[in-house]
Motif scaffolding. Structure first.
Motif, PDB file in Angstrom:
ATOM      1  N   HIS B  54       0.923  -0.727   0.145  1.00  0.00           N
ATOM      2  CA  HIS B  54       0.267   0.179   0.141  1.00  0.00           C
ATOM      3  C   HIS B  54       0.492   1.393   0.586  1.00  0.00           C
ATOM      4  O   HIS B  54       0.509   1.914  -0.764  1.00  0.00           O
ATOM      5  CB  HIS B  54      -0.440   0.308   1.670  1.00  0.00           C
ATOM      6  CG  HIS B  54      -2.122  -0.457   0.863  1.00  0.00           C
ATOM      7  ND1 HIS B  54      -3.225  -1.320   0.707  1.00  0.00           N
ATOM      8  CD2 HIS B  54      -1.943  -2.180   1.997  1.00  0.00           C
ATOM      9  CE1 HIS B  54      -3.598  -1.903   0.783  1.00  0.00           C
ATOM     10  NE2 HIS B  54      -3.012  -2.751   1.358  1.00  0.00           N
ATOM     11  N   GLN B  55       2.135   1.318   0.592  1.00  0.00           N
ATOM     12  CA  GLN B  55       2.872   2.061   0.939  1.00  0.00           C
ATOM     13  C   GLN B  55       3.345   2.707  -0.492  1.00  0.00           C
ATOM     14  O   GLN B  55       3.615   4.193  -0.800  1.00  0.00           O
ATOM     15  CB  GLN B  55       3.941   2.368   1.701  1.00  0.00           C
ATOM     16  CG  GLN B  55       3.699   1.614   3.526  1.00  0.00           C
ATOM     17  CD  GLN B  55       4.924   1.240   4.604  1.00  0.00           C
ATOM     18  OE1 GLN B  55       5.201   0.481   3.761  1.00  0.00           O
ATOM     19  NE2 GLN B  55       4.303   2.127   5.732  1.00  0.00           N
ATOM     20  N   ILE B  57       2.222   3.095  -3.883  1.00  0.00           N
ATOM     21  CA  ILE B  57       1.262   3.497  -4.035  1.00  0.00           C
ATOM     22  C   ILE B  57       1.286   4.678  -4.076  1.00  0.00           C
ATOM     23  O   ILE B  57       1.495   5.350  -5.632  1.00  0.00           O
ATOM     24  CB  ILE B  57      -0.531   2.975  -3.783  1.00  0.00           C
ATOM     25  CG1 ILE B  57      -0.821   1.591  -4.022  1.00  0.00           C
ATOM     26  CG2 ILE B  57      -1.148   3.552  -5.106  1.00  0.00           C
ATOM     27  CD1 ILE B  57      -1.682   1.519  -3.785  1.00  0.00           C
ATOM     28  N   GLU B  61       3.428   7.001  -6.877  1.00  0.00           N
ATOM     29  CA  GLU B  61       3.523   8.220  -8.071  1.00  0.00           C
ATOM     30  C   GLU B  61       4.299   9.379  -7.596  1.00  0.00           C
ATOM     31  O   GLU B  61       4.614  10.564  -7.833  1.00  0.00           O
ATOM     32  CB  GLU B  61       2.310   8.751  -6.635  1.00  0.00           C
ATOM     33  CG  GLU B  61       1.656   9.958  -7.200  1.00  0.00           C
ATOM     34  CD  GLU B  61      -0.419   9.881  -7.624  1.00  0.00           C
ATOM     35  OE1 GLU B  61      -0.436   8.742  -6.561  1.00  0.00           O
ATOM     36  OE2 GLU B  61      -0.537  10.040  -8.373  1.00  0.00           O
ATOM     37  N   PRO B  72       1.127   4.852 -10.412  1.00  0.00           N
ATOM     38  CA  PRO B  72       1.122   3.290  -9.322  1.00  0.00           C
ATOM     39  C   PRO B  72      -0.640   2.829  -9.981  1.00  0.00           C
ATOM     40  O   PRO B  72      -1.509   1.642 -10.379  1.00  0.00           O
ATOM     41  CB  PRO B  72      -0.281   4.280  -8.897  1.00  0.00           C
ATOM     42  CG  PRO B  72      -0.069   6.347  -9.151  1.00  0.00           C
ATOM     43  CD  PRO B  72       1.295   6.507 -10.431  1.00  0.00           C
ATOM     44  N   CYS B  76      -0.707  -0.633  -9.574  1.00  0.00           N
ATOM     45  CA  CYS B  76      -1.947  -1.499  -9.550  1.00  0.00           C
ATOM     46  C   CYS B  76      -2.288  -3.093 -10.020  1.00  0.00           C
ATOM     47  O   CYS B  76      -2.600  -3.721 -10.134  1.00  0.00           O
ATOM     48  CB  CYS B  76      -3.142  -0.721  -8.578  1.00  0.00           C
ATOM     49  SG  CYS B  76      -2.757   0.435  -8.108  1.00  0.00           S
ATOM     50  N   GLY B 149      -3.583  11.116  -6.615  1.00  0.00           N
ATOM     51  CA  GLY B 149      -4.078  10.253  -5.687  1.00  0.00           C
ATOM     52  C   GLY B 149      -5.559   9.392  -6.117  1.00  0.00           C
ATOM     53  O   GLY B 149      -5.794   9.251  -5.587  1.00  0.00           O
ATOM     54  N   ASN B 151      -5.824   5.795  -7.893  1.00  0.00           N
ATOM     55  CA  ASN B 151      -5.727   4.664  -7.786  1.00  0.00           C
ATOM     56  C   ASN B 151      -5.913   4.037  -6.430  1.00  0.00           C
ATOM     57  O   ASN B 151      -5.145   4.216  -5.577  1.00  0.00           O
ATOM     58  CB  ASN B 151      -4.653   4.273  -8.436  1.00  0.00           C
ATOM     59  CG  ASN B 151      -4.717   4.534  -9.958  1.00  0.00           C
ATOM     60  OD1 ASN B 151      -5.576   3.876 -10.427  1.00  0.00           O
ATOM     61  ND2 ASN B 151      -4.009   5.262 -10.304  1.00  0.00           N
ATOM     62  N   ARG B 152      -6.107   2.547  -6.125  1.00  0.00           N
ATOM     63  CA  ARG B 152      -6.464   2.253  -4.802  1.00  0.00           C
ATOM     64  C   ARG B 152      -5.957   0.851  -5.314  1.00  0.00           C
ATOM     65  O   ARG B 152      -6.091   0.730  -6.875  1.00  0.00           O
ATOM     66  CB  ARG B 152      -6.939   2.657  -3.761  1.00  0.00           C
ATOM     67  CG  ARG B 152      -8.128   2.159  -4.656  1.00  0.00           C
ATOM     68  CD  ARG B 152      -9.140   2.380  -3.980  1.00  0.00           C
ATOM     69  NE  ARG B 152      -9.608   1.783  -2.069  1.00  0.00           N
ATOM     70  CZ  ARG B 152     -10.641   2.559  -1.366  1.00  0.00           C
ATOM     71  NH1 ARG B 152     -11.236   2.850  -1.768  1.00  0.00           N
ATOM     72  NH2 ARG B 152     -10.172   0.683   0.107  1.00  0.00           N
ATOM     73  N   ILE B 153      -5.262  -0.447  -4.992  1.00  0.00           N
ATOM     74  CA  ILE B 153      -5.761  -1.850  -5.388  1.00  0.00           C
ATOM     75  C   ILE B 153      -6.857  -2.038  -4.873  1.00  0.00           C
ATOM     76  O   ILE B 153      -8.043  -1.955  -3.544  1.00  0.00           O
ATOM     77  CB  ILE B 153      -4.615  -2.263  -4.263  1.00  0.00           C
ATOM     78  CG1 ILE B 153      -3.417  -2.345  -3.610  1.00  0.00           C
ATOM     79  CG2 ILE B 153      -4.665  -4.046  -4.739  1.00  0.00           C
ATOM     80  CD1 ILE B 153      -2.603  -2.605  -2.516  1.00  0.00           C
ATOM     81  N   ARG B 157      -9.822   6.717  -5.666  1.00  0.00           N
ATOM     82  CA  ARG B 157     -10.242   6.800  -4.360  1.00  0.00           C
ATOM     83  C   ARG B 157     -10.918   8.449  -5.389  1.00  0.00           C
ATOM     84  O   ARG B 157     -10.556   9.386  -4.518  1.00  0.00           O
ATOM     85  CB  ARG B 157      -8.577   6.993  -4.062  1.00  0.00           C
ATOM     86  CG  ARG B 157      -8.030   6.097  -3.665  1.00  0.00           C
ATOM     87  CD  ARG B 157      -7.017   6.125  -2.801  1.00  0.00           C
ATOM     88  NE  ARG B 157      -6.748   6.941  -2.291  1.00  0.00           N
ATOM     89  CZ  ARG B 157      -5.918   8.413  -1.435  1.00  0.00           C
ATOM     90  NH1 ARG B 157      -4.837   8.521  -1.841  1.00  0.00           N
ATOM     91  NH2 ARG B 157      -6.240   8.911  -0.871  1.00  0.00           N
ATOM     92  N   SER B 281     -14.521   0.555  -6.090  1.00  0.00           N
ATOM     93  CA  SER B 281     -13.379  -0.206  -5.700  1.00  0.00           C
ATOM     94  C   SER B 281     -13.781  -1.572  -5.330  1.00  0.00           C
ATOM     95  O   SER B 281     -15.535  -1.886  -4.710  1.00  0.00           O
ATOM     96  CB  SER B 281     -13.188   0.557  -4.635  1.00  0.00           C
ATOM     97  OG  SER B 281     -12.188  -0.712  -3.652  1.00  0.00           O
TER      98      SER B 281
END
Lengths: 179, 360
Positions: B54-55, B57, B61, B72, B76, B149, B151-153, B157, B281
């Protein structure tokens, strides 16, 4: 996918017969990644040669020492080739004091990634035309990825003071006085 | 005539990033080029192995500013491939929107800098003013002008509601008239053409031999765009043309980017039209098993490739990426052979180089 399989299967038959494992994975969009592990690192040049003739493009090279590899003392090097959108990864294992053939004679753009893996992991290259440092300063030892090095020392242009001390020391050595 | 070696850089060669060129000249003509890199090597490839998935990501960036979202995003995708995660359809559209907004801002920045480098500063100001529409858009939708910011797995966002979609559509509409104006100017303005046509030529064969990618390769007639050749998210469903030109000079590289901006506007408009309702998500992130994956995307400067290897722990065993600029530097040796000293900065700028990306 068909192109990739045809080129790779045919080429491997001659270049590394019975000395490789290969696996193909295709995603929902129809994009294939192929994963080939060579038993003998010295088959690399022959494999790279048929890929160069089959108009593959070298995307990049990844060197790494995984936890398992660290125990055995081996490096793994993965060569990623692009074949018209599909990606073939060819991996070889290199013992810590062993050498690996440079593929710069077949792929011009192997120059930088090979020099980078040499300076980061201390991997020795055979037949690289100019195996100098790429990013890391000459004053640092080989294999910086295995060492703790402060950021200010790592970058070439460390600090203004450090840079001037170097310049002054060099000037004194030549008997030219201080700048 | 005797030859001299002149140092160009490391600071302020076309852009505010350090790269050192040792240029060999005969009179005013460049006869050789040696590139010395390493001034902003930050060891990020080492750092990513010390941080959890997670860090990373957040860290990836920060590799680059202009293509910050591509990192990211691709990272991902690689993680999702290993984890067997299928992202919701709405996420795929939102990821395209974020990436294309970044492409517009990145391309227009380079198109503007090219005008500045030929001394056409009014045009530079105009293009930057139009680019500002996208900067405002990023700030409004994502809360930031550079790092989105987004993207996330397994998801994104940010979301676009009815109001957000209408705002974005209006911002895109505001860009169309200036973009057409710029196209006419860059295509016909005499002083711009004199400085850029036939300058810094990269023949197609050299682009292929050196493995160049992105707008630099496409301006030399190499028909390769990851979005078309190896489609990801919903690019296989979107209607866009891969831009190519044959001449491989500074002018062609500028025009490719300007044309791609228009394609990106088209792509975002289609996304706004077609985006389905749904979650942004997945509900819970599964454990990422041991495995390896490749993820490729078309960053503003070309093919970005991520290789990720995991060992079942929360940290990557190896995370490697190659940015498009990394390959494109070598093109300069061909482009600069025989050029005038006065064109060095212009030619360097025309590959739209990113040094923080290259050295990591």
């Amino acid at each position: 996918m068909k192109y990739l399989q045809a080129v790779v299967a045919e080429g491997l038959k001659d270049a590394a017969p019975d000395r490789h494992k290969i696996e193909f994975r295709t995603d929902v969009k129809g994009v294939t990644t192929a994963w080939c592990v060579l038993d003998e690192k010295d088959d690399l040049l022959a494999v790279a040669r048929f890929l160069a003739e089959g108009s593959a493009r070298l995307s990049t090279i990844t060197a790494y020492s995984t936890e398992k590899a660290k125990r055995t003392g081996n490096f793994e090097i993965a060569y990623h080739f692009d074949l018209d959108g599909d990606t073939l990864t060819v991996s070889v294992h290199v013992p810590p004091d062993g050498e690996v053939d440079s593929i710069t004679s077949l792929f011009d753009n192997a120059d930088w990634p090979e020099r980078e893996m040499a300076e980061l992991y201390g991997i020795k290259l055979r037949g690289h035309p100019h195996p100098e440092r790429l990013f890391i300063d000459e004053s640092l030892g080989d294999a910086v990825f295995d060492q703790y090095i402060p950021y200010s020392t790592m970058v070439n242009a460390a600090t203004t003071k450090g840079l001037w001390e170097k310049v002054i020391a060099k000037g004194k050595g030549k008997g030219e006085g201080t700048p | 005539m005797s030859t001299y070696k002149i140092p160009v850089g490391p600071l302020h060669v076309a852009l505010e990033e350090p790269m050192y060129f040792k240029v060999e000249v005969e009179g005013e003509t460049v006869t050789g080029l040696d590139i010395q890199a390493g001034h902003v090597h930050r060891g990020i490839e080492y750092l990513v192995a010390k941080r959890n998935i997670h860090q990373n990501i957040v860290l990836t960036e920060r590799i680059c500013s202009l293509c910050s979202n591509s990192h990211p995003f691709s990272y991902c995708m690689a993680l999702e491939r290993i984890g067997g995660i299928i992202v919701p359809e709405r996420v795929e559209y939102l990821r395209v929107v974020a990436d294309e907004i970044k492409r517009i801002a990145s391309h227009l920045f380079n198109v503007a800098i090219t005008a500045h480098l030929v001394g056409f500063d009014t045009l530079f100001m105009q293009v930057m003013e139009t680019r500002e529409i996208m900067q405002d858009t990023k700030e409004t939708i994502f809360g930031n002008r550079m790092d989105l910011g987004a993207n996330r797995i397994g998801g994104v966002r940010y979301d676009l509601d009815g109001e957000g979609k209408a705002y974005l559509a209006a911002q895109l509409a505001r860009m169309k008239a200036p973009l057409d104006e710029f196209r006419d100017l860059y295509e016909t303005n005499g002083s711009f053409l004199r400085r850029t046509k036939g300058v810094g030529v990269l023949p197609r064969a050299d682009a292929i031999r050196l493995g160049l990618v992105g707008p630099v390769a496409r301006a030399s007639g190499v028909d390769y765009d990851v979005r078309r050749k190896a489609p990801y998210v919903v690019y296989d469903r979107l209607d866009f043309d891969v831009q190519t030109l044959a001449d491989g000079d500074v002018w062609s590289r500028t025009m490719i980017r300007l044309r791609e901006v228009k394609e990106s506007v088209r792509i975002i408009e289609q996304c706004l039209r077609d985006i389905p309702e749904g979650p942004i998500s997945i509900d819970a992130i599964p454990e990422i098993p041991a495995g390896e994956a490749i993820a490729k995307s078309e960053a503003p400067r070309g093919e970005l490739i991520y290789y990720l290897r995991t060992d079942g722990s929360d940290k990557p065993a190896r995370l490697k990426w190659r940015v498009p600029s990394y390959n494109n530097w070598k093109g300069l040796q061909v482009m600069m052979a025989g050029c005038k000293v006065a064109d060095i900065a212009l030619i360097v700028g025309s590959i739209d180089p990113c040094i923080s990306c290259t050295e990591r």
